[in-house]
Scaffold this active site. Structure first.
Site, PDB file in Angstrom:
ATOM      1  N   SER A 261     -40.672 -83.807  72.532  1.00 45.14           N
ATOM      2  CA  SER A 261     -39.741 -84.198  73.583  1.00 45.14           C
ATOM      3  C   SER A 261     -39.829 -85.668  73.961  1.00 45.14           C
ATOM      4  CB  SER A 261     -39.981 -83.341  74.834  1.00 45.14           C
ATOM      5  OG  SER A 261     -41.237 -83.637  75.420  1.00 45.14           O
TER       6      SER A 261
ATOM      7  N   THR B  26     -39.942 -84.114  78.086  1.00 48.47           N
ATOM      8  CA  THR B  26     -39.966 -85.456  78.683  1.00 48.47           C
ATOM      9  C   THR B  26     -41.335 -85.577  79.297  1.00 48.47           C
ATOM     10  OG1 THR B  26     -37.613 -85.553  79.299  1.00 48.47           O
ATOM     11  CG2 THR B  26     -39.077 -86.823  80.689  1.00 48.47           C
TER      12      THR B  26
ATOM     13  N   THR C 122     -38.562 -90.174  77.317  1.00 46.18           N
ATOM     14  CA  THR C 122     -38.070 -88.937  76.699  1.00 46.18           C
ATOM     15  C   THR C 122     -37.284 -89.207  75.411  1.00 46.18           C
ATOM     16  OG1 THR C 122     -36.781 -86.932  77.175  1.00 46.18           O
ATOM     17  CG2 THR C 122     -35.844 -88.986  77.926  1.00 46.18           C
TER      18      THR C 122
ATOM     19  N   ARG D 202     -25.430 -89.956  73.955  1.00 47.44           N
ATOM     20  CA  ARG D 202     -25.643 -89.287  75.248  1.00 47.44           C
ATOM     21  C   ARG D 202     -26.886 -89.879  75.927  1.00 47.44           C
ATOM     22  NH1 ARG D 202     -30.170 -86.324  77.594  1.00 47.44           N
ATOM     23  NH2 ARG D 202     -29.347 -84.829  79.070  1.00 47.44           N
TER      24      ARG D 202
ATOM     25  N   THR E  62     -38.258 -83.877  85.016  1.00 49.32           N
ATOM     26  CA  THR E  62     -38.026 -83.449  83.640  1.00 49.32           C
ATOM     27  C   THR E  62     -37.070 -82.257  83.692  1.00 49.32           C
ATOM     28  OG1 THR E  62     -39.860 -81.883  83.649  1.00 49.32           O
ATOM     29  CG2 THR E  62     -40.364 -84.115  82.935  1.00 49.32           C
ATOM     30  N   GLY E  63     -36.342 -82.054  82.619  1.00 45.17           N
ATOM     31  CA  GLY E  63     -35.395 -80.946  82.575  1.00 45.17           C
ATOM     32  C   GLY E  63     -33.965 -81.447  82.413  1.00 45.17           C
TER      33      GLY E  63
HETATM   34  N1  ASP Z   1     -34.351 -85.039  81.410  1.00 43.87           N
HETATM   35  C1  ASP Z   1     -34.233 -85.275  80.009  1.00 43.87           C
HETATM   36  C2  ASP Z   1     -32.813 -85.557  79.666  1.00 43.87           C
HETATM   37  O1  ASP Z   1     -31.937 -84.891  80.185  1.00 43.87           O
HETATM   38  C3  ASP Z   1     -34.665 -84.176  79.127  1.00 43.87           C
HETATM   39  C4  ASP Z   1     -35.780 -83.333  79.581  1.00 43.87           C
HETATM   40  O2  ASP Z   1     -36.510 -83.660  80.491  1.00 43.87           O
HETATM   41  O3  ASP Z   1     -35.985 -82.298  78.994  1.00 43.87           O
HETATM   42  O4  ASP Z   1     -32.581 -86.376  78.831  1.00 43.87           O
END
Ligand code: ASP
Length: 360
Positions: free
Chosen positions: A81, A212, A230, A240, A263-264
């Protein structure tokens, strides 16, 4: 803020003073006293918090410390990640996002859609220190990194390439890509781990991997800094950009209040400017835990039905990590149980995130 406007703010935020865990004059009192060093990170960041803690103890600035800490995870080929070994975009190209924020100067630096450089947080730090800008993207970010001596390399490991290839080969039966009949067991295992049981049927479905690392630190003087780095959403549309390099979305620090990072699902944080919101809630008296939980509740309210299950719960992962000026800290997540990393005078360990929903 007057008592009245503060109360109105709390009402608007939907939290009571009791629920917010307000303690007498939290931030102001702490500013005068020494707080212990604290470093927190997402659950994949125990080595990062340990390293950053040691550096801060040795007198380094918290910003240098967190950037050095997350470099361990950026280097790790097994963490799919972040950095080297991160999962690529839909064309099989690794594109990285990262940001840093320095509490004492309130300066920020970030890079987005950066290719071929394994330590994007270090490039973001150079954007902060060596430009009059905050955010550089794509080819411009790469040129800037080269100018500062960063070496280009292929960041796509064989493991990440095979995971991407399986995703591509199994997406549709209407194209010409056929899955490998002798599948790599490591790849099969990855897909198994990232499948979720749907709550309304027994079917399992592959969930696009997220990941991330966010890392925040406060030193004994109460100076705060943070970073988020990330490879973003796996198999994303090229170009993106998620929340991680966007100040206020994937991270935010205010040296008089605290920091918040995430994160997320980045889109949820971009739509809600979540990390800024977390810090503002702490400014108005919420504890780190209550501020994070309130941001999660706001996100639930603004999530479109397409992304919710039958019970109205978001069908994605999202976590926040918060530190307040007086040294309190918390990790919160939509779906638990989940851990976050903390290093302080009691050592390095994983602690439980508070969560809104229990994973099925
Ligand atoms: N927040 C990150 C993103 O949307 C990805 C992640 O944390 O999983 O790029």
């Amino acid at each position: 803020m007057s008592d009245v406007s503060r109360r109105l703010f709390m009402q608007a935020a939907g939290i009571s003073a009791v629920a917010a865990g307000i303690h007498a004059a939290p931030a102001r009192a702490a500013a005068q006293n020494e707080v212990g060093i604290k470093v927190i990170a997402s659950g994949n960041g125990a080595e990062a918090t340990r390293k950053a803690y040691e550096m801060i103890q040795a007198g380094e600035d918290p910003l240098d410390a967190v950037v050095a800490g997350v470099a361990i995870v950026e280097d790790d080929p097994l963490d799919t990640s972040v950095g080297y070994g991160g999962l690529p975009n839909e064309r099989g190209i690794v594109e990285l996002d990262a940001a840093v924020m320095h509490g004492p100067t309130h300066k920020a630096g970030s890079v987005a859609s950066l290719q071929n450089i394994r330590h994007p947080a270090q490039v973001a730090l150079q954007v902060l220190r060596r430009t009059d800008h905050v955010l550089l993207v794509g080819a411009g970010a790469l040129d800037f990194a080269r100018a500062h001596g960063f070496q280009e390399e292929n960041l796509l490991t064989d493991h990440a390439r095979k995971i991407w290839l399986k995703w591509k080969e199994t997406m549709s039966e209407k194209d010409d890509w056929l899955p490998d009949p002798n599948e790599d067991p490591g790849v099969a295992q990855f897909f198994h781990e990232h499948s979720i049981a749907l709550t309304d049927s027994l079917a399992r479905r592959f969930r696009r991997p997220t990941g991330t690392i966010h890392c925040s630190a406060i030193n004994a003087k109460g100076d705060i800094s943070c970073t988020t780095t990330t490879s973003g959403l796996a198999f994303k549309i090229p170009g993106r950009v998620g929340d991680s390099p966007i100040i206020g979305a994937g991270l935010y620090a205010d040296n008089t209040v605290g920091s918040c990072g995430s994160t997320g699902r980045g889109e949820a944080n971009l739509q809600n400017l979540s990390s800024f919101a977390g810090v503002e809630l702490m400014r108005n008296g919420a504890s780190p835990e209550e501020a994070g939980m309130e941001v999660l509740r706001r996100i639930v309210k603004t999530t479109e039905p397409r992304l919710k299950d039958k019970e109205g719960r978001p069908d994605f992962g999202l976590s926040f990590y918060l530190i307040s000026k007086d040294g309190r800290y918390a990790g919160v997540t939509l779906w638990g149980p989940e851990k976050y990393a903390i290093s302080d005078a009691n050592g390095t360990r994983l602690e439980d995130c508070k969560y809104l929903y229990r994973k099925p």
